[in-house]
Design an enzyme around this catalytic site. Sequence first.
Site, PDB file in Angstrom:
ATOM      1  N   ALA A  86      52.892  16.661  18.061  1.00  0.00           N
ATOM      2  CA  ALA A  86      53.332  16.283  16.717  1.00  0.00           C
ATOM      3  C   ALA A  86      54.002  14.924  16.808  1.00  0.00           C
ATOM      4  O   ALA A  86      54.618  14.583  17.827  1.00  0.00           O
ATOM      5  CB  ALA A  86      54.285  17.324  16.130  1.00  0.00           C
ATOM      6  N   GLU A  87      53.910  14.131  15.726  1.00  0.00           N
ATOM      7  CA  GLU A  87      54.326  12.733  15.789  1.00  0.00           C
ATOM      8  C   GLU A  87      55.788  12.492  16.123  1.00  0.00           C
ATOM      9  O   GLU A  87      56.123  11.433  16.675  1.00  0.00           O
ATOM     10  CB  GLU A  87      53.956  11.984  14.505  1.00  0.00           C
ATOM     11  CG  GLU A  87      54.577  12.495  13.241  1.00  0.00           C
ATOM     12  CD  GLU A  87      53.641  13.401  12.460  1.00  0.00           C
ATOM     13  OE1 GLU A  87      53.720  13.392  11.227  1.00  0.00           O
ATOM     14  OE2 GLU A  87      52.831  14.122  13.091  1.00  0.00           O
ATOM     15  N   PRO A  88      56.726  13.414  15.831  1.00  0.00           N
ATOM     16  CA  PRO A  88      58.120  13.109  16.191  1.00  0.00           C
ATOM     17  C   PRO A  88      58.376  13.012  17.696  1.00  0.00           C
ATOM     18  O   PRO A  88      59.446  12.571  18.101  1.00  0.00           O
ATOM     19  CB  PRO A  88      58.908  14.276  15.577  1.00  0.00           C
ATOM     20  CG  PRO A  88      58.067  14.736  14.444  1.00  0.00           C
ATOM     21  CD  PRO A  88      56.662  14.595  14.953  1.00  0.00           C
TER      22      PRO A  88
END
Length: 558
Positions: free
Chosen positions: A236-238
């Site tokens: 996931a991008e975080p």
Amino acid sequence: MPALQRLAIEGRIQAWNLPQGVISHLFRDIAAGKPGTLTRVGLGTFVDPRLEGGRINAISTEERVRLMTIDDQEYLFYPALPLQVALLRGTTADSLGNVTMEREALVLEALAIATAVHNSGGLVIVQVERLAESGTLPPKAVRIPGVLVDCVVVCDALEHHWQTFQTPYHPGYSGELRTPMAAPGAMALSARKIIARRAAFELTPNAVVNLGIGMPEGVGAVASEERVLELVTLTAEPGVIGGLPAGGLDFGAALNTQAIIDQPAQFDFYDGGGLDIAFLGMAQADAAGNVNVSRFGSRLAGAGGFINISQNARRVVFMGTFTASREALEVVDGALRLPGDGQPKFVAEVEQRTFSGALAAADGKPVLYVTERCVFELTPEGLALTEIAPGVDLERDILAQMGFTPRMPAPLREMDPRIFIEAPMGLRETLLERPLARRLHLDAAGEVLFIDFENLHIATRDDVDDIEREVETRLAPLGRRVYAVVNYDHCRINDAVLEAYTAMVRGLEERFYTRVTRYTTSGFMRRKLGHALEARAVAPHIYQSAAEAEAHLHDGEG
């Protein structure tokens, strides 16, 4: 932030919406004193200055994005801007302001933001749960050095310092322990599950995957139900890599991750093409393959990391219901029974372009648009309808509810019928299947044929005939015999075709092989196949490992 959205939409504040990954990198570039961030991310979308330049309203006149050409290649330049205040969070701060994040789910851009604001002459404020004496924090655990921090605020963790919007604290999210991965309950057979199931067929073993928020979260649930989670790496991008990303208001966190890295580093990975496939939401799509997820009339959702991910992943699967409808569909005898008309989502032109179909098509990127009733594919000429669900009428249920007529290369395929039944689909077996052509390898000297039947299911007489045909294709042109090594690990041969299979094997040995050795770790398979081969007067010994099989290939045992 609905209140801030209203101020922006109503033109009461200046506001721009830029790609999340660009903002992450811009913080880092501001920290380094660079003039801004140069990237291709955002080309062809509403961020492109030839379209909207990222502006949300008419009073936002300043240019935040510029088009540049370098060596005949188009780029977007996002200028640096001064930053006055940083509001950050951590877990523990010592008396010198050094901050650790041992109980945080994510580290995000904390270091880049703190450095950017400090170097811009601004104020860095960090919220923490507790204080420690200086010199007591492990240096490698410090994520924000005290030299960057101006103020520390200590707050009550249970009241004002939740890990996510939904969870006060979960040690699994912070990576402090690995939690039992209880499989989520099977999803009900709804439009959401049908879409997730069809999308999951696009997974490939060992793929690095991004799951967007909302509808794409269902791919993780289906992958768990179908026992394929361990075959892929979810991200996931975080900044989470591996494990099982959380959904809903916990989105961004993950359980049992392999790593939690800085968000700018994650977008380095994404922007450089590290993602094999991305599953993303789809609110609107048009004839050119453009997708909108960011703005609808007076509603401002924002782009988040969508632009970085969709533009740079090697393959993209957009997911969404065919129309916006409150009515639930039904599945009757494996066929869809659809609700009444809903609001069209496949429109003549999207309200805002968050993904450029033309740019993706020009790059040759494979892109699918998956709904519960049909599947579209991006082509150089725009959207093409390629699959239709059982029970769906093409004219009434699809074409009449679209704002354009898609290309329809004949014949239309029917979506896999396994998607529309309650029972598991057998996705794991499907993903582990490999074409026979990729299972046979002749060594460089042309002396040894390696046959890999691992995870192969030989179920029908056609399967037996296909194997014989593939071996003949490889060996007949040689005009001489070769040695062969066959891997039967996790191979399954149905009893109904075992006799035909062993007869085929004997025929191949007589025609093409000097000697054959076989191996499998399964004691059951060794006994079952060994007895069957012996009945055909074929040497029955089957070794336990590839090393043993190869070692005995030339010694007369086989």
